[in-house]
Design a protein around this motif. Structure first.
Motif, mmCIF file in Angstrom:
data_model
loop_
_atom_site.group_PDB
_atom_site.id
_atom_site.type_symbol
_atom_site.label_atom_id
_atom_site.label_comp_id
_atom_site.label_asym_id
_atom_site.label_seq_id
_atom_site.Cartn_x
_atom_site.Cartn_y
_atom_site.Cartn_z
ATOM 1 N N ASP A 69 -15.281 0.155 -6.697
ATOM 2 C CA ASP A 69 -15.906 0.230 -5.370
ATOM 3 C C ASP A 69 -17.021 -0.807 -5.301
ATOM 4 O O ASP A 69 -17.868 -0.880 -6.191
ATOM 5 N N TYR B 297 -17.899 -0.155 -0.282
ATOM 6 C CA TYR B 297 -17.099 0.384 0.819
ATOM 7 C C TYR B 297 -17.212 1.904 0.826
ATOM 8 O O TYR B 297 -17.368 2.537 1.873
ATOM 9 N N GLY B 298 -17.120 2.496 -0.389
ATOM 10 C CA GLY B 298 -17.300 3.942 -0.486
ATOM 11 C C GLY B 298 -16.077 4.754 -0.137
ATOM 12 O O GLY B 298 -16.187 5.953 0.122
ATOM 13 N N ARG B 299 -14.903 4.149 -0.116
ATOM 14 C CA ARG B 299 -13.673 4.915 0.107
ATOM 15 C C ARG B 299 -13.131 5.292 -1.266
ATOM 16 O O ARG B 299 -13.471 6.326 -1.804
ATOM 17 N N ASP B 300 -12.285 4.477 -1.859
ATOM 18 C CA ASP B 300 -11.826 4.718 -3.221
ATOM 19 C C ASP B 300 -12.493 3.688 -4.134
ATOM 20 O O ASP B 300 -13.344 2.919 -3.706
ATOM 21 N N GLY B 301 -12.130 3.689 -5.412
ATOM 22 C CA GLY B 301 -12.747 2.758 -6.354
ATOM 23 C C GLY B 301 -13.849 3.430 -7.145
ATOM 24 O O GLY B 301 -14.582 4.267 -6.636
ATOM 25 N N ALA B 302 -13.913 3.041 -8.429
ATOM 26 C CA ALA B 302 -14.943 3.598 -9.307
ATOM 27 C C ALA B 302 -16.236 2.815 -9.135
ATOM 28 O O ALA B 302 -16.217 1.608 -8.880
ATOM 29 N N ASP B 303 -17.336 3.517 -9.279
ATOM 30 C CA ASP B 303 -18.654 2.864 -9.293
ATOM 31 C C ASP B 303 -18.732 2.002 -10.558
ATOM 32 O O ASP B 303 -18.587 2.522 -11.670
ATOM 33 N N SER C 273 0.794 -1.228 0.000
ATOM 34 C CA SER C 273 0.000 0.000 0.000
ATOM 35 C C SER C 273 0.825 1.277 0.000
ATOM 36 O O SER C 273 0.259 2.365 0.064
ATOM 37 N N ASP D 7 -20.743 3.303 -13.433
ATOM 38 C CA ASP D 7 -20.423 4.632 -13.985
ATOM 39 C C ASP D 7 -19.894 4.483 -15.421
ATOM 40 O O ASP D 7 -18.989 3.678 -15.664
ATOM 41 N N ASP E 158 -8.573 4.703 -10.346
ATOM 42 C CA ASP E 158 -10.025 4.554 -10.253
ATOM 43 C C ASP E 158 -10.782 5.698 -10.928
ATOM 44 O O ASP E 158 -11.995 5.792 -10.768
ATOM 45 N N SER E 159 -10.057 6.557 -11.677
ATOM 46 C CA SER E 159 -10.778 7.647 -12.352
ATOM 47 C C SER E 159 -10.002 8.120 -13.571
ATOM 48 O O SER E 159 -8.758 8.075 -13.602
ATOM 49 N N VAL F 240 -3.133 1.357 -4.089
ATOM 50 C CA VAL F 240 -3.759 2.660 -3.800
ATOM 51 C C VAL F 240 -3.764 3.441 -5.108
ATOM 52 O O VAL F 240 -2.876 3.245 -5.944
ATOM 53 N N PRO F 241 -4.740 4.331 -5.303
ATOM 54 C CA PRO F 241 -4.748 5.082 -6.560
ATOM 55 C C PRO F 241 -3.427 5.838 -6.742
ATOM 56 O O PRO F 241 -2.961 6.524 -5.835
#
Lengths: 374, 374
Positions: free
Chosen positions: B138, B141-147, B65, B150, B110-111, B85-86
């Motif tokens: 994601d 969890y709602g921390r990082d990560g793309a939906d 990480s 989307d 993630d973006s 991690v991103p």
């Protein structure tokens, strides 16, 4: 060696040199006006260079809380070091070695049981000169320290004075309960008076019994930042957090936000507008998880942001109370933000180095090694 | 090198080798039965030797990480490293260097914004081969990560696949919200299914669009300790805490107390019968302040004791609930106690070395260096 903050890997622990110098000078002046010496507690600074500033360059008369710190500062040229935790048998060998290398080294005890427990180790180590053992008094904190009214206090002091491997070094107390006063000036004043009075009462009792008490030492950052008007008879103040201060001390009324000398620098990792937040590369590994109820600290220069949650290597940043949303355009991915910790002592523990910044906030003047371990 | 725990300065971080080996083997077997590879997250272990055990000796296929961890493990002979991690622009130079030294190295995004932000650094670094960038999804969890729903996810995947400096490395998700299930087996099962399904849905979407998805990776210690019956289509599980486990994982139902491999050793500093407590030389510097609501961990072998409070270098120990008092005679000053941390990842971060113990609990077999910094 990094020359600017842009060259630092984040999270990075930084201190503004001028603020540290001002904090150091202000506490020396406060002690001096009260007729006391200052014995900075260097468990917060944890650097040779920072501790040298706190002593006004003398590198004498400091307080530490681990054997590793004592050895670190001794190797770095410091002397007159007080190890301010009750000594245990396992540490006798190391402290006798240190005492032999230094002009002045003090350890601490708060019970006859503690002294009896280490008799075999003291006999085995056979220090060349009696070890200076300071008597730790409880002034209402209720952590360590002997009750000054306890008859055993006099017995312990007499045993220390009798030697052969010890002598009575002084009387010491620490009003840790000043941290429970929540910013109430009257409550803090009461604790500060209690701290002074408990130490002076204990010293008087020992002196009345014919014992020599070389010094009386009191202190905590809240009580030393707003001390009583009169510390007559107190020989020295000890405090440590004041070097850096933090948002907890702002809440306690010990300092203003402008007096917080340290920041953890972090970079923006991502924007999550649907979740109303952004991520930064600062987790509890970089600043500790202390102060969750107070946002773990504060983006003091960016009042529209608050730290919502800390994970291992990530911080979740949201809009501050009263702000509808984050202005993402203001914080592009990779941008550096400065976070003032809730508890600077805890933030220091998370890092191996402290980068010293000029007043521009971006020029790295120096990098100081942080003492690690025990 | 210390040979017994009596020679260790306290607080000292220790691991029982046989328990670590059992935890490592159990997770490998669990993954194998589910038809998955295991990619241990070595942010908990933070040692070369521990991570080698987790990989079953292959020293291949690990998750990290921080860049410092990636460099530490790469220098120690590990390969196939995923930095989970991103990625941010400041880290591009370091990861391109690492990718050049290793057979396989993956970073994560993630973006689209994240990718666009680092285009100049990617162009400047000009990796010899396209960088493997794993798409972080994601799963609730709602921390990082793309939906995964989307539309930008497909655009990001296409951009990564198009290069020239990147290729699409895989799909990754982490059900960090498994830590919010409070020991409820049904809630955990729902999160584990969600983790699997989100990753598989995202991978299917990308594959339907004609993209190659080399692997699908899911995991967290709670979901991997009690995984769904079926992980069809999932290529690998990643988890980290299971190496050591801790009292938080016991509460979550991930393990039994007997599976906690680590302890922080501490010594009794003083007895304070009037205050109903004793002090030990373990503060939040030695175990972190996490888990206050759960006693910061547990004296698992001394159920009559509980940790009441942690200060910087001192722990206040009281009688456990239901016990009237501490049996002080049982814990003489200087005696060593073993404390199982609430959060092993946080305890690891506080130490520079991990001492490896034999089953007798006192013989030190080895001392492993813990990776520090960022």
């Amino acid at each position: 060696m990094p020359r600017t903050t842009a060259e630092l890997r984040t999270p990075a622990y930084v201190v503004r040199r001028s603020t540290l110098e001002r904090n150091a000078a202000a506490m020396r002046e406060r002690a001096s006006k009260l007729g006391c010496a200052l014995r900075p507690h260097v468990k917060t600074t944890k650097t040779l260079e920072g501790a040298a500033l706190l002593t006004g360059g003398t590198m004498r008369r400091i307080t530490v809380s681990t054997v590793a710190e004592a050895e670190f500062y001794a190797a770095g040229g410091f002397d007159d070091i007080l190890l301010a935790v009750p000594l245990t048998p396992d540490k006798v060998g190391a402290v006798v070695q240190l005492a032999g290398r230094l002009d002045t080294f003090h350890v601490m005890l708060d019970s006859l049981g503690g002294l009896e427990a280490m008799r075999p180790e003291l006999d085995a180590a056979a220090p060349a000169a009696p070890l200076s053992v300071v008597l730790m008094i409880d002034c209402g904190y209720g952590r360590d320290g002997a009750d000054p009214a306890d008859p055993d206090v006099l017995s312990l002091a007499r045993s220390l004075a009798a030697g052969p491997h010890t002598h009575l070094g002084g009387v010491y107390t620490h009003a840790g309960h000043s941290y429970d006063t929540g910013g109430d000036a009257d409550a803090l004043a009461a604790v500060a008076a209690q701290e002074r009075d408990a130490a002076m009462t204990a010293a008087a009792r020992l002196r009345d019994a014919g014992l020599v008490v070389p010094f009386v030492s009191i202190g905590s950052t809240p009580t030393c930042s707003r001390p009583p008007a009169n510390l007559d008879g107190v020989d020295e103040m000890h405090a440590g957090n004041y070097a850096y201060y933090d948002t907890m001390q702002v809440r306690l009324g010990s300092c203003s936000v402008g007096e917080i000398a340290v920041r953890v620098l972090t970079r923006v990792v991502g924007h999550y507008p649907k979740r109303g937040k952004m991520l930064v590369d600062l987790g509890w590994t970089g600043v500790s998880a202390q102060g969750e109820h107070a946002g773990f600290g504060s983006f003091v220069d960016e009042p529209s942001l608050r730290m919502v949650q800390l994970k291992q290597e990530m911080g979740e940043v949201g809009p501050a109370e009263g702000c509808a949303t984050i202005d993402y355009a203001r914080y592009p991915i990779g941008a550096i933000l400065a976070f003032a910790p809730y508890h600077a002592c805890a933030a220091t523990q998370q890092h191996a180095a402290l980068h010293v910044l000029d007043d521009d906030g971006t020029t790295v003047l120096d990098t100081w090694r942080i003492c690690k371990g025990w």
